[in-house]
Design a protein around this motif. Structure first.
Motif, PDB file in Angstrom:
ATOM      1  N   SER A   1       0.828  -1.208   0.000  1.00 59.41           N
ATOM      2  CA  SER A   1       0.000   0.000   0.000  1.00 59.41           C
ATOM      3  C   SER A   1       0.858   1.252   0.000  1.00 59.41           C
ATOM      4  O   SER A   1       0.542   2.243  -0.670  1.00 59.41           O
ATOM      5  CB  SER A   1      -0.935   0.000   1.223  1.00 59.41           C
ATOM      6  N   ALA A   2       1.959   1.200   0.750  1.00 64.33           N
ATOM      7  CA  ALA A   2       2.865   2.359   0.786  1.00 64.33           C
ATOM      8  C   ALA A   2       3.581   2.532  -0.555  1.00 64.33           C
ATOM      9  O   ALA A   2       3.696   3.648  -1.079  1.00 64.33           O
ATOM     10  CB  ALA A   2       3.884   2.183   1.916  1.00 64.33           C
ATOM     11  N   VAL A   3       4.045   1.433  -1.130  1.00 62.73           N
ATOM     12  CA  VAL A   3       4.787   1.495  -2.394  1.00 62.73           C
ATOM     13  C   VAL A   3       3.876   1.912  -3.550  1.00 62.73           C
ATOM     14  O   VAL A   3       4.332   2.503  -4.533  1.00 62.73           O
ATOM     15  CB  VAL A   3       5.459   0.141  -2.682  1.00 62.73           C
ATOM     16  N   ALA A   4       2.570   1.651  -3.426  1.00 68.83           N
ATOM     17  CA  ALA A   4       1.620   2.043  -4.472  1.00 68.83           C
ATOM     18  C   ALA A   4       1.677   3.545  -4.743  1.00 68.83           C
ATOM     19  O   ALA A   4       1.435   3.997  -5.866  1.00 68.83           O
ATOM     20  CB  ALA A   4       0.200   1.628  -4.080  1.00 68.83           C
ATOM     21  N   LEU A   5       1.995   4.332  -3.719  1.00 69.44           N
ATOM     22  CA  LEU A   5       2.129   5.780  -3.905  1.00 69.44           C
ATOM     23  C   LEU A   5       3.240   6.101  -4.890  1.00 69.44           C
ATOM     24  O   LEU A   5       3.093   6.973  -5.755  1.00 69.44           O
ATOM     25  CB  LEU A   5       2.412   6.445  -2.553  1.00 69.44           C
ATOM     26  N   LYS A   6       4.367   5.385  -4.776  1.00 69.03           N
ATOM     27  CA  LYS A   6       5.493   5.606  -5.684  1.00 69.03           C
ATOM     28  C   LYS A   6       5.157   5.114  -7.085  1.00 69.03           C
ATOM     29  O   LYS A   6       5.552   5.725  -8.078  1.00 69.03           O
ATOM     30  CB  LYS A   6       6.743   4.911  -5.147  1.00 69.03           C
ATOM     31  N   VAL A   7       4.441   3.979  -7.159  1.00 71.50           N
ATOM     32  CA  VAL A   7       4.038   3.457  -8.469  1.00 71.50           C
ATOM     33  C   VAL A   7       3.194   4.485  -9.205  1.00 71.50           C
ATOM     34  O   VAL A   7       3.429   4.800 -10.377  1.00 71.50           O
ATOM     35  CB  VAL A   7       3.271   2.129  -8.307  1.00 71.50           C
ATOM     36  N   MET A   8       2.200   5.039  -8.506  1.00 70.93           N
ATOM     37  CA  MET A   8       1.303   5.999  -9.134  1.00 70.93           C
ATOM     38  C   MET A   8       2.056   7.263  -9.575  1.00 70.93           C
ATOM     39  O   MET A   8       1.740   7.860 -10.608  1.00 70.93           O
ATOM     40  CB  MET A   8       0.157   6.361  -8.187  1.00 70.93           C
ATOM     41  N   ALA A   9       3.052   7.645  -8.805  1.00 73.01           N
ATOM     42  CA  ALA A   9       3.812   8.849  -9.147  1.00 73.01           C
ATOM     43  C   ALA A   9       4.708   8.638 -10.371  1.00 73.01           C
ATOM     44  O   ALA A   9       4.998   9.595 -11.098  1.00 73.01           O
ATOM     45  CB  ALA A   9       4.668   9.275  -7.952  1.00 73.01           C
ATOM     46  N   ASN A  10       5.126   7.395 -10.612  1.00 76.96           N
ATOM     47  CA  ASN A  10       6.122   7.135 -11.654  1.00 76.96           C
ATOM     48  C   ASN A  10       5.582   6.527 -12.946  1.00 76.96           C
ATOM     49  O   ASN A  10       6.212   6.664 -13.998  1.00 76.96           O
ATOM     50  CB  ASN A  10       7.210   6.201 -11.103  1.00 76.96           C
TER      51      ASN A  10
ATOM     52  N   ALA B   1       2.415   4.254 -21.170  1.00 75.01           N
ATOM     53  CA  ALA B   1       2.922   2.982 -21.696  1.00 75.01           C
ATOM     54  C   ALA B   1       2.894   1.902 -20.615  1.00 75.01           C
ATOM     55  O   ALA B   1       2.575   0.733 -20.890  1.00 75.01           O
ATOM     56  CB  ALA B   1       4.337   3.155 -22.235  1.00 75.01           C
ATOM     57  N   GLY B   2       3.226   2.293 -19.404  1.00 75.10           N
ATOM     58  CA  GLY B   2       3.198   1.349 -18.294  1.00 75.10           C
ATOM     59  C   GLY B   2       1.784   0.885 -17.975  1.00 75.10           C
ATOM     60  O   GLY B   2       1.553  -0.300 -17.694  1.00 75.10           O
ATOM     61  N   ILE B   3       0.848   1.812 -18.028  1.00 74.21           N
ATOM     62  CA  ILE B   3      -0.556   1.463 -17.777  1.00 74.21           C
ATOM     63  C   ILE B   3      -1.058   0.503 -18.852  1.00 74.21           C
ATOM     64  O   ILE B   3      -1.766  -0.476 -18.554  1.00 74.21           O
ATOM     65  CB  ILE B   3      -1.419   2.739 -17.710  1.00 74.21           C
ATOM     66  N   GLN B   4      -0.657   0.735 -20.098  1.00 70.94           N
ATOM     67  CA  GLN B   4      -1.057  -0.174 -21.179  1.00 70.94           C
ATOM     68  C   GLN B   4      -0.431  -1.554 -20.994  1.00 70.94           C
ATOM     69  O   GLN B   4      -1.077  -2.575 -21.254  1.00 70.94           O
ATOM     70  CB  GLN B   4      -0.652   0.409 -22.529  1.00 70.94           C
ATOM     71  N   GLN B   5       0.811  -1.578 -20.542  1.00 72.15           N
ATOM     72  CA  GLN B   5       1.477  -2.864 -20.288  1.00 72.15           C
ATOM     73  C   GLN B   5       0.708  -3.666 -19.238  1.00 72.15           C
ATOM     74  O   GLN B   5       0.480  -4.875 -19.405  1.00 72.15           O
ATOM     75  CB  GLN B   5       2.907  -2.615 -19.801  1.00 72.15           C
ATOM     76  N   LEU B   6       0.303  -3.009 -18.167  1.00 69.62           N
ATOM     77  CA  LEU B   6      -0.452  -3.688 -17.115  1.00 69.62           C
ATOM     78  C   LEU B   6      -1.819  -4.138 -17.621  1.00 69.62           C
ATOM     79  O   LEU B   6      -2.305  -5.216 -17.254  1.00 69.62           O
ATOM     80  CB  LEU B   6      -0.614  -2.772 -15.899  1.00 69.62           C
ATOM     81  N   GLN B   7      -2.450  -3.330 -18.471  1.00 70.30           N
ATOM     82  CA  GLN B   7      -3.733  -3.714 -19.066  1.00 70.30           C
ATOM     83  C   GLN B   7      -3.574  -5.001 -19.888  1.00 70.30           C
ATOM     84  O   GLN B   7      -4.408  -5.917 -19.799  1.00 70.30           O
ATOM     85  CB  GLN B   7      -4.255  -2.587 -19.953  1.00 70.30           C
TER      86      GLN B   7
ATOM     87  N   HIS C   1       2.129  -8.364 -11.305  1.00 62.26           N
ATOM     88  CA  HIS C   1       2.540  -7.695 -10.075  1.00 62.26           C
ATOM     89  C   HIS C   1       4.013  -7.289 -10.107  1.00 62.26           C
ATOM     90  O   HIS C   1       4.383  -6.248  -9.552  1.00 62.26           O
ATOM     91  CB  HIS C   1       2.221  -8.583  -8.873  1.00 62.26           C
ATOM     92  N   ARG C   2       4.859  -8.105 -10.760  1.00 60.43           N
ATOM     93  CA  ARG C   2       6.257  -7.688 -10.920  1.00 60.43           C
ATOM     94  C   ARG C   2       6.333  -6.370 -11.684  1.00 60.43           C
ATOM     95  O   ARG C   2       7.067  -5.452 -11.308  1.00 60.43           O
ATOM     96  CB  ARG C   2       7.045  -8.760 -11.680  1.00 60.43           C
TER      97      ARG C   2
ATOM     98  N   TYR D   1       7.454  -0.122 -11.172  1.00 62.56           N
ATOM     99  CA  TYR D   1       7.295   1.323 -11.386  1.00 62.56           C
ATOM    100  C   TYR D   1       7.496   2.146 -10.116  1.00 62.56           C
ATOM    101  O   TYR D   1       7.404   3.370 -10.154  1.00 62.56           O
ATOM    102  CB  TYR D   1       5.932   1.617 -12.015  1.00 62.56           C
ATOM    103  N   CYS D   2       7.806   1.472  -9.001  1.00 65.27           N
ATOM    104  CA  CYS D   2       8.186   2.264  -7.823  1.00 65.27           C
ATOM    105  C   CYS D   2       9.604   2.796  -7.993  1.00 65.27           C
ATOM    106  O   CYS D   2      10.050   3.665  -7.233  1.00 65.27           O
ATOM    107  CB  CYS D   2       8.065   1.434  -6.541  1.00 65.27           C
TER     108      CYS D   2
END
Length: 216
Positions: free
Chosen positions: A94-103, A107-113, A139-140, A145-146
């Motif tokens: 949950s804490a690291v999710a903040l860094k993921v969202m910031a970075n 292209a990264g969002i499409q990769q996860l999709q 999940h990797r 993206y953090c």
């Protein structure tokens, strides 16, 4: 041993460790299953020194359990241990999710999709091994993206070390479908920059395994 031979041995050990982690994570080697040295030598075409080194490393990192005079077996967590691991993962992720969202970028969002769709396709085919592989890769990629490989590696190892014991949580098709939807919802939350929603989804996703156990 020459420097060249030592480098080759170290590389062979790293490759075997990676292969064994994948086998454990995908359920090819089940919790509590004994791993015989000779079988690993033959299966992966490596020597006994490489196997011993890999076993020692996997034991120290929590993937295998060493039982004196018996050998090594895949670690098997109790339900209470699984709960404790899940709580630790939730705090960290949950804490690291903040860094993921910031970075993360488009292209990264499409990769996860794309990876979420890969998991969904494997689910429809009822291909458990492919589901596990797609789940790991989603999940990797998410936590990569953090932009802190120490954190992302820690999260990856916690997930892959304990997931075999959580397979009971995927015993219901409704739970698998919910996990698949979680992936898509997490991508949407990232796209919308909704951190509260994302952290809520992380909590739900990490605790899906409990649905395979009565009273949790």
């Amino acid at each position: 041993m020459s420097t060249k031979n030592k480098l080759l041995t170290d590389q062979a050990t790293k490759e075997l460790i990676s292969q064994l982690k994948q086998k454990i994570g995908t359920g090819a080697y089940l919790p509590g299953e004994w791993l015989r040295q000779i079988d690993i030598e033959n299966t992966f075409n490596v020597n006994r020194f490489t196997v011993r080194s890999a076993f020692t490393e996997l034991s120290s990192s929590g993937f295998l359990q060493h039982v004196p005079y018996k050998g090594y077996r895949v670690i098997e967590y109790s339900v209470q241990e699984r709960i404790a691991i899940t709580e630790a993962r939730e705090l960290l992720e949950s804490a690291v999710a903040l860094k993921v969202m910031a970075n993360i970028d488009d292209a990264g969002i499409q990769q996860l999709q794309d990876l979420a769709e890969g998991f969904h396709t494997a689910m429809k085919k009822e291909d458990l091994e492919q589901m596990m592989e797609q789940n790991f890769e989603f999940h990797r990629s998410f936590y990569s993206y953090c932009n802190n490989h120490y954190l992302s590696n820690m999260i990856d190892e916690m997930r892959e070390r304990g997931v075999g014991s959580a397979n009971q949580g995927w015993s219901k098709r409704s739970t698998i479908a919910a996990s698949s939807q979680d992936h898509f919802d997490m991508v949407t939350a990232l796209h919308e920059r909704n951190i509260v929603r994302l952290q809520s989804l992380i909590h739900l996703h990490l605790n899906r395994w409990r649905e395979g156990y009565q009273g949790l």
